[in-house]
Design a protein around this motif. Structure first.
Motif, PDB file in Angstrom:
ATOM      1  N   ARG A   1      46.310 -41.241 -20.798  1.00  0.00           N
ATOM      2  CA  ARG A   1      45.922 -43.078 -20.813  1.00  0.00           C
ATOM      3  C   ARG A   1      44.814 -43.878 -20.425  1.00  0.00           C
ATOM      4  O   ARG A   1      44.459 -43.559 -19.090  1.00  0.00           O
ATOM      5  CB  ARG A   1      47.190 -43.038 -20.076  1.00  0.00           C
ATOM      6  CG  ARG A   1      49.227 -42.376 -20.863  1.00  0.00           C
ATOM      7  CD  ARG A   1      49.610 -42.677 -19.684  1.00  0.00           C
ATOM      8  NE  ARG A   1      51.056 -42.414 -20.359  1.00  0.00           N
ATOM      9  CZ  ARG A   1      52.008 -43.327 -20.264  1.00  0.00           C
ATOM     10  NH1 ARG A   1      51.987 -44.514 -19.587  1.00  0.00           N
ATOM     11  NH2 ARG A   1      52.880 -43.109 -21.249  1.00  0.00           N
ATOM     12  N   MET A   2      45.011 -44.990 -21.001  1.00  0.00           N
ATOM     13  CA  MET A   2      43.923 -45.798 -20.830  1.00  0.00           C
ATOM     14  C   MET A   2      44.641 -46.104 -19.187  1.00  0.00           C
ATOM     15  O   MET A   2      45.305 -46.395 -19.093  1.00  0.00           O
ATOM     16  CB  MET A   2      43.715 -47.103 -21.381  1.00  0.00           C
ATOM     17  CG  MET A   2      43.079 -46.115 -22.839  1.00  0.00           C
ATOM     18  SD  MET A   2      42.964 -47.366 -23.924  1.00  0.00           S
ATOM     19  CE  MET A   2      44.557 -47.928 -24.617  1.00  0.00           C
ATOM     20  N   LEU A   3      43.712 -47.020 -18.507  1.00  0.00           N
ATOM     21  CA  LEU A   3      44.475 -47.906 -17.170  1.00  0.00           C
ATOM     22  C   LEU A   3      44.835 -49.346 -17.622  1.00  0.00           C
ATOM     23  O   LEU A   3      43.715 -49.300 -17.715  1.00  0.00           O
ATOM     24  CB  LEU A   3      43.390 -47.309 -16.317  1.00  0.00           C
ATOM     25  CG  LEU A   3      42.726 -46.020 -15.977  1.00  0.00           C
ATOM     26  CD1 LEU A   3      41.812 -45.429 -15.239  1.00  0.00           C
ATOM     27  CD2 LEU A   3      43.679 -44.860 -15.635  1.00  0.00           C
ATOM     28  N   GLY A   4      45.135 -49.139 -16.217  1.00  0.00           N
ATOM     29  CA  GLY A   4      45.683 -50.955 -16.233  1.00  0.00           C
ATOM     30  C   GLY A   4      45.753 -50.786 -15.196  1.00  0.00           C
ATOM     31  O   GLY A   4      46.402 -50.440 -13.710  1.00  0.00           O
ATOM     32  N   LEU A   5      45.225 -51.913 -14.559  1.00  0.00           N
ATOM     33  CA  LEU A   5      45.209 -52.617 -13.310  1.00  0.00           C
ATOM     34  C   LEU A   5      46.488 -54.199 -13.243  1.00  0.00           C
ATOM     35  O   LEU A   5      46.588 -54.777 -13.621  1.00  0.00           O
ATOM     36  CB  LEU A   5      43.662 -53.346 -12.053  1.00  0.00           C
ATOM     37  CG  LEU A   5      42.213 -52.606 -12.408  1.00  0.00           C
ATOM     38  CD1 LEU A   5      41.034 -53.340 -12.538  1.00  0.00           C
ATOM     39  CD2 LEU A   5      42.494 -50.741 -12.373  1.00  0.00           C
TER      40      LEU A   5
ATOM     41  N   LEU B   1      52.732 -50.986 -21.860  1.00  0.00           N
ATOM     42  CA  LEU B   1      53.680 -49.122 -21.602  1.00  0.00           C
ATOM     43  C   LEU B   1      52.087 -48.263 -21.942  1.00  0.00           C
ATOM     44  O   LEU B   1      52.964 -46.967 -21.508  1.00  0.00           O
ATOM     45  CB  LEU B   1      55.089 -49.230 -22.830  1.00  0.00           C
ATOM     46  CG  LEU B   1      55.652 -50.381 -22.346  1.00  0.00           C
ATOM     47  CD1 LEU B   1      56.821 -50.744 -23.461  1.00  0.00           C
ATOM     48  CD2 LEU B   1      56.155 -50.504 -21.415  1.00  0.00           C
ATOM     49  N   GLU B   2      51.463 -48.830 -22.875  1.00  0.00           N
ATOM     50  CA  GLU B   2      51.051 -46.827 -22.583  1.00  0.00           C
ATOM     51  C   GLU B   2      49.778 -47.592 -21.555  1.00  0.00           C
ATOM     52  O   GLU B   2      48.958 -46.065 -22.199  1.00  0.00           O
ATOM     53  CB  GLU B   2      50.081 -47.385 -24.200  1.00  0.00           C
ATOM     54  CG  GLU B   2      51.084 -47.670 -25.512  1.00  0.00           C
ATOM     55  CD  GLU B   2      50.205 -49.248 -26.163  1.00  0.00           C
ATOM     56  OE1 GLU B   2      48.934 -48.705 -26.807  1.00  0.00           O
ATOM     57  OE2 GLU B   2      51.414 -49.400 -27.288  1.00  0.00           O
TER      58      GLU B   2
ATOM     59  N   CYS C   1      57.556 -49.556 -17.605  1.00  0.00           N
ATOM     60  CA  CYS C   1      56.607 -48.758 -17.736  1.00  0.00           C
ATOM     61  C   CYS C   1      56.483 -47.726 -16.495  1.00  0.00           C
ATOM     62  O   CYS C   1      58.327 -48.439 -15.624  1.00  0.00           O
ATOM     63  CB  CYS C   1      55.192 -49.884 -16.109  1.00  0.00           C
ATOM     64  SG  CYS C   1      54.801 -51.141 -17.054  1.00  0.00           S
ATOM     65  N   THR C   2      56.437 -46.974 -16.708  1.00  0.00           N
ATOM     66  CA  THR C   2      56.962 -45.682 -16.054  1.00  0.00           C
ATOM     67  C   THR C   2      55.535 -44.946 -15.372  1.00  0.00           C
ATOM     68  O   THR C   2      55.635 -43.830 -14.116  1.00  0.00           O
ATOM     69  CB  THR C   2      56.704 -44.120 -17.264  1.00  0.00           C
ATOM     70  OG1 THR C   2      56.177 -44.038 -17.809  1.00  0.00           O
ATOM     71  CG2 THR C   2      58.331 -45.242 -17.976  1.00  0.00           C
ATOM     72  N   GLN C   3      54.026 -45.134 -15.307  1.00  0.00           N
ATOM     73  CA  GLN C   3      52.995 -44.710 -14.470  1.00  0.00           C
ATOM     74  C   GLN C   3      52.346 -45.119 -14.187  1.00  0.00           C
ATOM     75  O   GLN C   3      51.373 -46.029 -14.529  1.00  0.00           O
ATOM     76  CB  GLN C   3      52.214 -44.146 -15.921  1.00  0.00           C
ATOM     77  CG  GLN C   3      53.436 -42.783 -16.341  1.00  0.00           C
ATOM     78  CD  GLN C   3      51.803 -42.087 -17.171  1.00  0.00           C
ATOM     79  OE1 GLN C   3      51.170 -41.427 -16.284  1.00  0.00           O
ATOM     80  NE2 GLN C   3      52.520 -40.529 -17.869  1.00  0.00           N
ATOM     81  N   MET C   4      52.698 -45.579 -12.585  1.00  0.00           N
ATOM     82  CA  MET C   4      51.724 -46.477 -12.165  1.00  0.00           C
ATOM     83  C   MET C   4      51.537 -45.341 -10.414  1.00  0.00           C
ATOM     84  O   MET C   4      51.986 -44.644  -9.745  1.00  0.00           O
ATOM     85  CB  MET C   4      52.331 -47.687 -11.041  1.00  0.00           C
ATOM     86  CG  MET C   4      53.881 -48.216 -11.042  1.00  0.00           C
ATOM     87  SD  MET C   4      54.744 -48.975 -11.655  1.00  0.00           S
ATOM     88  CE  MET C   4      55.453 -48.517 -12.966  1.00  0.00           C
ATOM     89  N   LYS C   5      50.968 -45.880  -9.642  1.00  0.00           N
ATOM     90  CA  LYS C   5      49.901 -46.088  -8.547  1.00  0.00           C
ATOM     91  C   LYS C   5      49.289 -47.144  -7.268  1.00  0.00           C
ATOM     92  O   LYS C   5      49.961 -48.353  -8.604  1.00  0.00           O
ATOM     93  CB  LYS C   5      49.123 -45.077  -8.526  1.00  0.00           C
ATOM     94  CG  LYS C   5      48.685 -43.658  -8.681  1.00  0.00           C
ATOM     95  CD  LYS C   5      47.340 -43.261  -9.031  1.00  0.00           C
ATOM     96  CE  LYS C   5      47.408 -41.063  -9.748  1.00  0.00           C
ATOM     97  NZ  LYS C   5      46.531 -41.620 -10.512  1.00  0.00           N
TER      98      LYS C   5
END
Ligand code: PRP
Ligand code: URA
Length: 209
Positions: free
Chosen positions: A70-74, A123-124, A152-156
């Motif tokens: 996946r590409m990243l988002g801040l 979402l991607e 959104c499902t994937q986050m840190k």
């Protein structure tokens, strides 16, 4: 339960000492926060997946690896999260940036939402929620909730300094979210400030006090 990672590299700890120091003025504070954010990226991206590619060097063909998945988002939490964005972007220049605006009511310590603007393809993406301070955990929990509500499902979660109370709150409410911090401090005082902490991160970054 989400894992807690403490980024205790000597460079991070050294710079954090000057960030905490009340004598550190706005310009240096800003630069140091930016530098620590860059250094923390190294730890946060440690498990990114890699794929094999072949590259033609001037000598031969080499089997190499590039980041895949996946590409990243801040997602900085306004305001203070903004202070860490450029530092992260130095190592992830292609990441898109969404903003979640929250402020903490000084009396109730409850976060109040005032702005949300996310990349259209959020979402991607794998997201990193960014805020220097994890105090009661109310703001981080609300920001994560804002993202989850939109699918959104994937986050840190990435913070400079966390109180034990904030870590516990996020781990309880969002057990799927790993937390990366440079330091875990002692406790929260009666005003909800992290002790020993660094004071008000937003005010110190933007010179508003
Ligand atoms: C600070 C900080 C976090 C929040 C942490 O923001 O940047 O967002 O408090 O506290 P919590 O864990 O108890 O929610 P603040 O509300 O002061 O807003 P600002 O960034 O605009 O200064
Ligand atoms: N927000 C800050 O900026 N500092 C704290 O210590 C707690 C919340």
């Amino acid at each position: 339960m989400g894992k807690l990672f403490i980024c205790d590299h000597p460079l991070i700890q050294h710079k954090l000492t000057y960030i905490r120091d009340e004598n550190t003025k706005t310009k240096d504070f800003r630069e140091l926060v930016d530098e620590v954010a860059t250094l923390m990226v190294y730890e946060i991206t440690r498990n990114l997946p890699l794929e094999h590619v072949q590259v033609k060097t001037p000598v031969t063909t080499a089997d190499c690896r590039i980041i895949s998945g996946r590409m990243l988002g801040l997602i900085p939490i306004l305001r203070a999260g903004l202070g860490m964005v450029d530092g992260v972007l130095k190592l992830m220049p292609a990441a898109k940036v969404g903003h979640v605006g929250l402020y903490r009511d000084p009396d109730t310590l409850q976060p109040v939402e005032y702005y949300v603007k996310l990349p259209t393809d959020v979402l991607e993406r794998e997201l990193i929620v960014i805020d220097p301070m994890l105090a009661t955990g109310g703001s981080a929990n609300m920001a994560i909730e804002v993202l989850k509500r939109r699918g959104c499902t994937q986050m840190k979660l990435m913070c400079l300094i966390a109180a034990p109370e904030g870590i516990k709150a996020v781990q309880q409410e969002h057990p799927d979210v790993d937390i990366y911090v440079a330091a875990v401090d002692d406790y929260l005082n009666d005003h909800g400030y992290i002790v020993p902490g660094l004071g008000d991160a937003g005010d110190r970054l933007f010179g508003t006090k």
